[in-house]
Design an enzyme around this catalytic site. Structure first.
Site, PDB file in Angstrom:
ATOM      1  N   HIS A 131      -7.613  -5.446  -1.402  1.00  0.00           N
ATOM      2  CA  HIS A 131      -6.373  -4.743  -1.041  1.00  0.00           C
ATOM      3  C   HIS A 131      -5.442  -5.645  -0.232  1.00  0.00           C
ATOM      4  O   HIS A 131      -4.223  -5.615  -0.397  1.00  0.00           O
ATOM      5  CB  HIS A 131      -6.721  -3.487  -0.237  1.00  0.00           C
ATOM      6  N   SER A 133       0.830  -1.200   0.000  1.00  0.00           N
ATOM      7  CA  SER A 133       0.000   0.000   0.000  1.00  0.00           C
ATOM      8  C   SER A 133       0.871   1.260   0.000  1.00  0.00           C
ATOM      9  O   SER A 133       1.613   1.492  -0.959  1.00  0.00           O
ATOM     10  CB  SER A 133      -0.967  -0.040   1.198  1.00  0.00           C
ATOM     11  N   ASP A 153      -9.162  -4.741  -5.856  1.00  0.00           N
ATOM     12  CA  ASP A 153      -8.736  -3.862  -4.769  1.00  0.00           C
ATOM     13  C   ASP A 153      -9.886  -2.928  -4.381  1.00  0.00           C
ATOM     14  O   ASP A 153     -10.509  -2.309  -5.225  1.00  0.00           O
ATOM     15  CB  ASP A 153      -7.527  -3.033  -5.206  1.00  0.00           C
TER      16      ASP A 153
END
Length: 842
Positions: free
Chosen positions: A803, A696, A769
């Site tokens: 994610h 991330s 995601d």
């Protein structure tokens, strides 16, 4: 070219086309499906699952729930509707890929006796919810075409299905206990709901959005509504019938009409409900919690008692701002039916200069009088916690510029007593964190801060509470239990984890703090639960690290070590400074069998954080005394391949919150260089063989480090965002929008510097995601940019993954990719040229 040439390819052109098709076919076959990492990694992934533990409100039982660590990819392949920021499985009318458990047992705290709870074959249950008195527990069970309601009895350990109930868990809370310990407030699929007509393949209308000229900045949310048919789908699956379910007789009493319930909270008296219902118009730019809603008080028949507010669509709320009008509504837990809420005094705009930003109000049943203002707050409201007695409450506010939070003690029942500041501190100052008050479940099902009472000459005094926290220090975290007198503000330390373990306080068994449950672990002993008993010195001050126990800790659980092969891994906290004097740290992990003095290929894994000042930026977090576990697609698996790992390598970005990212690149490069230099100085790292990685925002950091330095031989970037022009209304803690700081947005975007990335970069991203800002296109375009400018890059897109990666097949494949990439480009990297060495040394 003639028409004949165009329509009839030449033999040579046909041959070339056939070769190309064969190469494509071979390339597809070469992928060989999902790959597996080495057996040593698989052995850890396949280790037994340790149960999750929940202690009953009565503090006499523990629920042990065994979950599924890595669901199969077939679970992810279940149908998924992406609607209004939520993911719904239309087959079950519940959340898509909701976590589930497959085994359940009850364990008595008194004598350790354990009872297995029999579950239906193939059970996929949600985590159980205790009744307020701790005598029952309720849970969901997901089957192929719906969600069942089950209730268990602690006395017998038997669980049974409530017949005729089909829960709606798509939105809101599917079940909650009422204060009577017998009734559940449930959200049901409406009876007689007709099937929804499928979407037409022929468009009926264009999809239109319009803005009237008012500014409405919005984050880059995912899974939003996109079409009028999406709106129909959201209405269909999110609409629920509230009902009261008698868990003993099975009677079902509907409450009100079907609606989409953002909230339905029982009052402590069990006679009122605080209800928030969504309504149209919806938005194609905002998630469901920003949709218009009516907030009302009902009786348990669904009759309107009081309307608090009708909130419009929250499309005009500034970034980091709050809505105008009543918000943060809740019940006072210590009165039958008293409503609380907060209102902005600055129109919800954090940039406005005002003396007070918020006020807290209260209104008692029957809700016909004027609300009472409890307190005006200088900064933004940050939360409220009620004491279980005496009308006391902590009310907190927060200043986003200074990062300071203030907690005030308020006596709601005695307005003449002025509020008093108890704590006012930088929230990033971990070393001086006083901890959090311990709470308990009241008989009405609501939570409140526990108070310790003692008899005095005149009356009973209940002015002491208990605080527990991580106990951060320069040596690492050492959790604690304190007694705190709210009148004198004197703190007495009752317990502190010893230096060779990591032990946190989970619950008080006695309200005087003499008996409490902890969860304890060491680097070689797995996490288990213990009963602790304080000695006669309970009222005195316990020196840091001293034991204050009348007897040894009594074990309550005996979970075995699931991965004994990891016990030879060594770790230590390492501190150092970067060039500008900011204190930094990392946890150094060394692989099993490491021989002192050997320089290893090394992985730096990090996640940058922003700070106002160097003092808090340099504070240590975490503990080397935690039990070493490795799970999921963790970078710690590099240890099993012979790497050293610099974990939680601090990458502080220090400066004014408004402009801190102006020097983002310079600060992360300086931090990375300092980490490598320190590890090399210690003799454990080969500075010529260092890789960097992150997930991330850590992936964003990784790409920037490769673009703006020559410190690393390769990188792994997972689920990142690399082009900040695609997140134009801010990212992470950045407050400025693209059009206010275009130079900074471009400077920190590795996509804009792709031509500088010459070290090999592995990009990994979930195709589904769902995180704000990290759309899959970020990695796809980054791959194209690096490839197009001559860099070495590999893109791995993970089907069905969000994610964070969930499926077993995905986890195994990601670890295969990560290990293979660094084995090729870090561990076995050829020596650098003199020019490369000179560039890395700059």
């Amino acid at each position: 070219m003639s028409s004949r040439d165009f329509l009839s390819p030449s033999p040579r052109r046909t041959f070339v086309s056939l070769v190309a098709l064969l190469l494509l076919a071979c390339g597809a076959a070469a992928q060989q499906g999902y790959r597996k990492p080495p057996q040593a990694v698989l052995d850890v992934l396949n280790s037994p699952v340790t149960p999750s533990v929940s202690i009953s409100p009565a503090r006499d039982q523990m629920l042990l729930a065994t979950g599924v660590r890595y669901p199969p990819i077939s679970d992810l392949a279940q149908p998924m509707l992406r609607l209004a920021g939520y993911r719904i499985n239309p087959n079950t009318n519940g959340r898509h890929l909701a976590p589930y458990f497959v085994a359940l047992s009850l364990k008595r705290i008194g004598d350790g006796g354990e009872t297995k709870v029999e579950l239906p074959a193939g059970a996929r249950i949600g985590f159980p919810q205790w009744s307020p008195d701790g005598k029952r527990f309720a849970f969901t069970n997901t089957i192929a075409n719906g969600i069942e309601l089950w209730v268990g009895e602690v006395a017998t350990g038997r669980a049974s299905k409530i017949k005729g109930i089909v829960l709606n868990a798509a939105y809101g809370e599917p079940l909650q206990w009422m204060p009577d310990n017998r009734t559940l407030l449930a959200q049901l699929v409406p009876t007689g709901r007709a099937p929804l007509a499928p979407a037409s393949n022929v468009p009926r209308e264009p999809n239109i959005q319009e803005s009237s000229g008012r500014a409405g900045p919005v984050r880059t949310y995912q899974d939003l509504l996109r079409t009028p048919y999406d709106e129909q789908l959201f209405d269909y699956y999110a609409t629920a019938q509230l009902a009261l379910v008698d868990t003993q007789g099975g009677r079902v009493t509907n409450v009100g009409q079907p609606a989409i319930y953002e909230e339905a909270a029982p009052a402590p008296d069990g006679q009122h409900l605080l209800v928030a219902r969504l309504k149209r118009p919806y938005s194609f730019l905002h998630p469901a919690n920003d949709f218009p809603q009516d907030v009302e008080v009902w009786d348990t028949r669904g009759k309107l008692v009081h309307k608090l507010v009708s909130m419009p669509l929250q499309d005009q709320v500034p970034i980091d701002g709050v809505p105008t009008g009543p918000r943060a509504h809740s019940w006072r837990p210590t009165e039958p039916a008293t409503l609380l809420w907060v209102e902005a005094l600055d129109e919800g705009d954090p940039k406005k200069k005002v003396a007070q930003r918020d006020r807290v109000l209260m209104l008692k049943a029957p809700f016909t009088g004027a609300p009472v203002e409890l307190l005006k707050l200088e900064d933004r409201y940050a939360g409220m916690q009620w004491f279980e007695r005496g009308g006391l409450a902590f009310i907190s506010d927060y200043n986003r510029d200074t990062r300071r939070a203030r907690t005030q003690l308020v006596n709601v029942d005695q307005p003449s007593v002025a509020p008093r500041v108890v704590w006012h501190r930088n929230v990033q100052d971990r070393y001086n964190d006083p901890g959090q008050p311990l709470t308990r479940v009241l008989p009405n099902g609501h939570r409140a801060i526990m108070q310790s009472c003692r008899d005095t000459a005149m009356s009973e005094t209940c002015d002491e509470i208990f605080l527990t926290g991580t106990g951060s220090s320069p040596e690492g975290d050492r959790p604690f239990l304190d007694r705190f007198n709210v009148n004198t503000q004197k703190t007495t330390r009752l317990f502190r984890s010893d230096p060779k373990s990591y032990e946190t306080v989970v619950a008080l068994i006695r309200s005087d703090g003499s008996h409490f449950i902890t969860r304890r672990e060491t680097p070689i002993e797995p996490s288990n639960f213990f009963m602790r008993m304080l000695g006669s010195g309970i009222g005195g001050t316990v020196a840091a690290g001293e034991a204050a126990f009348a007897s040894a800790a009594q074990p309550l659980t005996n979970f075995p070590d699931p991965t004994p092969q990891l016990r030879d891994i060594k770790k230590q906290l390492v501190t150092y400074k970067r060039a500008d004097g900011v204190q930094l740290s990392f946890t150094l992990y060394l692989p099993p069998g490491y021989k002192e003095g050997t320089r290893l290929p090394t992985v730096v894994w990090a996640y940058p954080l922003e700070f106002n000042d160097a003092a808090t930026a340099g504070q240590v977090s975490g503990s080397t005394q935690r039990f070493t576990t490795i799970g999921g697609p963790s970078h710690l698996f590099y240890l099993l391949a012979g790497y050293a790992v610099l974990d939680n390598t601090t990458m502080p970005v220090v400066g004014d919150p408004e402009t801190v990212n102006n020097t983002y690149v310079e600060q992360i490069v300086s931090s990375a260089k300092a980490a490598i230099d320190k590890a090399a100085e210690m003799g454990v790292t080969d500075p010529e063989r260092v890789g960097v990685g992150g997930h991330s925002y850590g992936a964003f950091m990784t790409a920037n480090l490769l673009a703006h330095s020559d410190l690393f031989r390769a990188g792994v970037a997972r689920s990142g965002a690399y082009n900040r022009t695609l997140t134009p209304f801010g990212f992470q803690s950045e407050r400025r929008i693209l059009w206010e700081a275009p130079e900074m947005y471009i400077k920190v975007s590795p996509f804009m510097n792709a031509q500088k990335i010459k070290e090999p970069l592995l990009l990994i991203h979930g195709e589904a995601d769902n995180n704000t800002g990290t759309f899959p296109i970020q990695s796809e375009r980054m791959y194209q940019a690096i490839r197009g400018t001559g860099g070495t890059v590999r893109l791995v897109m993970l089907p069905l993954e969000a994610h964070g990666y969930a499926a077993r097949e995905t986890t195994e494949h990601v670890l295969y990719e990560m290990l293979d990439w660094f084995d090729r480009y870090v561990k076995n990297a050829p020596p650098r040229t003199q020019e490369q060495k000179a560039a890395a040394a700059k």
